[in-house]
Scaffold this motif. Structure first.
Motif, PDB file in Angstrom:
ATOM      1  N   LEU A  95       0.830  -1.201   0.000  1.00  0.00           N
ATOM      2  CA  LEU A  95       0.000   0.000   0.000  1.00  0.00           C
ATOM      3  C   LEU A  95       0.865   1.252   0.000  1.00  0.00           C
ATOM      4  O   LEU A  95       0.557   2.245  -0.684  1.00  0.00           O
ATOM      5  N   TYR A  96       1.936   1.216   0.758  1.00  0.00           N
ATOM      6  CA  TYR A  96       2.827   2.377   0.811  1.00  0.00           C
ATOM      7  C   TYR A  96       3.446   2.638  -0.560  1.00  0.00           C
ATOM      8  O   TYR A  96       3.495   3.767  -1.052  1.00  0.00           O
ATOM      9  N   PHE A 105      -7.776  -6.418   5.600  1.00  0.00           N
ATOM     10  CA  PHE A 105      -8.259  -7.754   5.967  1.00  0.00           C
ATOM     11  C   PHE A 105      -7.318  -8.810   5.400  1.00  0.00           C
ATOM     12  O   PHE A 105      -6.787  -8.653   4.288  1.00  0.00           O
ATOM     13  N   LYS A 106      -7.126  -9.853   6.142  1.00  0.00           N
ATOM     14  CA  LYS A 106      -6.172 -10.894   5.750  1.00  0.00           C
ATOM     15  C   LYS A 106      -6.462 -11.437   4.361  1.00  0.00           C
ATOM     16  O   LYS A 106      -5.558 -11.698   3.570  1.00  0.00           O
ATOM     17  N   ASP A 107      -7.758 -11.647   4.059  1.00  0.00           N
ATOM     18  CA  ASP A 107      -8.149 -12.129   2.736  1.00  0.00           C
ATOM     19  C   ASP A 107      -9.615 -11.797   2.506  1.00  0.00           C
ATOM     20  O   ASP A 107     -10.255 -11.154   3.354  1.00  0.00           O
ATOM     21  N   THR A 145      -9.130  -3.459  -4.611  1.00  0.00           N
ATOM     22  CA  THR A 145      -9.012  -4.837  -5.069  1.00  0.00           C
ATOM     23  C   THR A 145      -8.008  -5.599  -4.200  1.00  0.00           C
ATOM     24  O   THR A 145      -7.183  -5.006  -3.513  1.00  0.00           O
ATOM     25  N   GLU A 146      -8.083  -6.900  -4.300  1.00  0.00           N
ATOM     26  CA  GLU A 146      -7.175  -7.727  -3.505  1.00  0.00           C
ATOM     27  C   GLU A 146      -5.717  -7.395  -3.843  1.00  0.00           C
ATOM     28  O   GLU A 146      -5.364  -7.225  -5.005  1.00  0.00           O
ATOM     29  N   LEU A 147      -4.907  -7.309  -2.818  1.00  0.00           N
ATOM     30  CA  LEU A 147      -3.491  -7.030  -3.005  1.00  0.00           C
ATOM     31  C   LEU A 147      -2.754  -8.294  -3.448  1.00  0.00           C
ATOM     32  O   LEU A 147      -3.292  -9.399  -3.393  1.00  0.00           O
ATOM     33  N   ARG A 148      -1.529  -8.107  -3.866  1.00  0.00           N
ATOM     34  CA  ARG A 148      -0.749  -9.258  -4.331  1.00  0.00           C
ATOM     35  C   ARG A 148      -0.578 -10.292  -3.238  1.00  0.00           C
ATOM     36  O   ARG A 148      -0.460 -11.484  -3.502  1.00  0.00           O
ATOM     37  N   ALA A 192      -4.307 -10.054   0.656  1.00  0.00           N
ATOM     38  CA  ALA A 192      -5.062  -9.190   1.590  1.00  0.00           C
ATOM     39  C   ALA A 192      -6.024  -8.291   0.813  1.00  0.00           C
ATOM     40  O   ALA A 192      -5.871  -8.072  -0.392  1.00  0.00           O
ATOM     41  N   VAL A 193      -7.026  -7.781   1.530  1.00  0.00           N
ATOM     42  CA  VAL A 193      -7.983  -6.845   0.954  1.00  0.00           C
ATOM     43  C   VAL A 193      -7.929  -5.566   1.744  1.00  0.00           C
ATOM     44  O   VAL A 193      -8.014  -5.588   2.989  1.00  0.00           O
ATOM     45  N   ALA A 194      -7.755  -4.430   1.072  1.00  0.00           N
ATOM     46  CA  ALA A 194      -7.628  -3.140   1.747  1.00  0.00           C
ATOM     47  C   ALA A 194      -8.830  -2.266   1.416  1.00  0.00           C
ATOM     48  O   ALA A 194      -9.217  -2.154   0.254  1.00  0.00           O
ATOM     49  N   LEU A 195      -9.371  -1.646   2.444  1.00  0.00           N
ATOM     50  CA  LEU A 195     -10.512  -0.742   2.292  1.00  0.00           C
ATOM     51  C   LEU A 195     -10.049   0.660   2.661  1.00  0.00           C
ATOM     52  O   LEU A 195      -9.736   0.940   3.814  1.00  0.00           O
ATOM     53  N   GLU A 196      -9.964   1.538   1.654  1.00  0.00           N
ATOM     54  CA  GLU A 196      -9.531   2.911   1.927  1.00  0.00           C
ATOM     55  C   GLU A 196     -10.661   3.692   2.577  1.00  0.00           C
ATOM     56  O   GLU A 196     -11.765   3.741   2.061  1.00  0.00           O
ATOM     57  N   LEU A 197     -10.400   4.302   3.714  1.00  0.00           N
ATOM     58  CA  LEU A 197     -11.439   4.996   4.486  1.00  0.00           C
ATOM     59  C   LEU A 197     -11.510   6.469   4.121  1.00  0.00           C
ATOM     60  O   LEU A 197     -10.605   7.014   3.519  1.00  0.00           O
TER      61      LEU A 197
END
Length: 277
Positions: free
Chosen positions: A29-30, A78-80, A266-269, A272-277
């Motif tokens: 993400l960074y 989230f882990k997945d 979208t799912e990261l490599r 994991a799944v990231a939700l931008e707040l």
């Protein structure tokens, strides 16, 4: 290409505190926002850019979901996808439990239920109200209609009692002797009481079964005593919030409900799944 900088003190500290999947998600993400590798860069003022804060979030399992603030962005991570789905279900379950009135009755009715204890109590009360408050002759007539229109384990016994009552009634109509007439009246009354009692039991069991299978069908469609909106506000109606939440998430998708928090990435490599707040 890996975004991991193994000689970075910051990354090494994170590896001690957080699970590997989350560290990888942070780095990805960074890099997505800065084009740089975490731990190597300095901002315009010459200070090392770092993860501002990260901590575990949500009750979905230890080490499976975190809140993250990094490079001035905030995320739920989230882990997945399965964990993201759990979060969506838990969120919706809580909303159904706390504010059921905001959901469409057509949706909730599929998940309404009456407990076996309440169904038994209501069945007995309905039998008292409907069967035991009518006269004996009417009870015999309605019992006959009931076994004609509904399946009941008491159908055979009720049918035999009604046949016996009808035979007594036929004798009564043809009898001229006053003493015998009085005897037949007493026998008919006793037989009608038997029928009414058994009819009451059969009706109670019928209501109980209807409530366990389809409370909306019974109270709204059959009796018409409540609207759907009124019914789910009654104290004896429960809503299977977890089942309803799972149903909704399966139907509308995880993204639809996580949009209440932010924009789903979208799912990261790393998976994991990231939700931008």
């Amino acid at each position: 290409m890996s975004y991991v900088t193994y000689d970075s003190d910051e990354v090494e500290e994170m590896r001690e505190e957080f699970p590997e999947w989350f560290v990888e998600a942070i780095e990805e993400l960074y890099h997505e926002h800065t084009g740089e590798i975490l731990g190597d860069e300095e901002d315009d003022e010459g200070e090392l850019v770092s993860v501002e804060e990260a901590h575990q979030k949500y009750e979905v399992g230890s080490g499976e979901a975190y809140w993250l603030e990094i490079a001035s962005y905030e995320y739920d991570v989230f882990k997945d996808f399965d964990v993201a789905e759990k979060v969506a279900i838990n969120y919706l379950k809580r909303m159904i439990e706390e504010e059921p009135e905001i959901f469409r009755p057509e949706f909730l009715q599929r998940h309404m239920y009456v407990t076996p204890t309440d169904a038994r109590i209501i069945g007995s009360e309905e039998a008292d109200r409907y069967v035991h408050e009518m006269g004996l002759e009417e009870a015999v007539e309605m019992a006959e209609i009931f076994i004609r229109d509904h399946d009941s384990p008491h159908e055979s016994e009720l049918s035999n009692l009604i046949d016996e009552y009808d035979k007594l009634d036929a004798q009564y109509r043809d009898e001229d002797d006053e003493d015998r007439i009085r005897e037949l009246e007493e026998e008919m009354e006793s037989k009608a009481e038997e029928i009414q009692d058994l009819f009451g039991l059969a009706y109670s069991e019928y209501v109980e079964e209807r409530l366990l299978k389809d409370p909306v069908g019974y109270f709204v469609d059959e009796l018409g005593v409540y609207s759907k909106e009124e019914l789910f506000m009654q104290h004896f109606i429960g809503i299977d919030a977890e089942d309803a939440a799972e149903d909704a998430v399966m139907s509308d998708g995880v993204e639809h409900y996580l949009e209440h928090f932010g924009e789903l990435v979208t799912e990261l490599r790393s998976g994991a799944v990231a939700l931008e707040l």
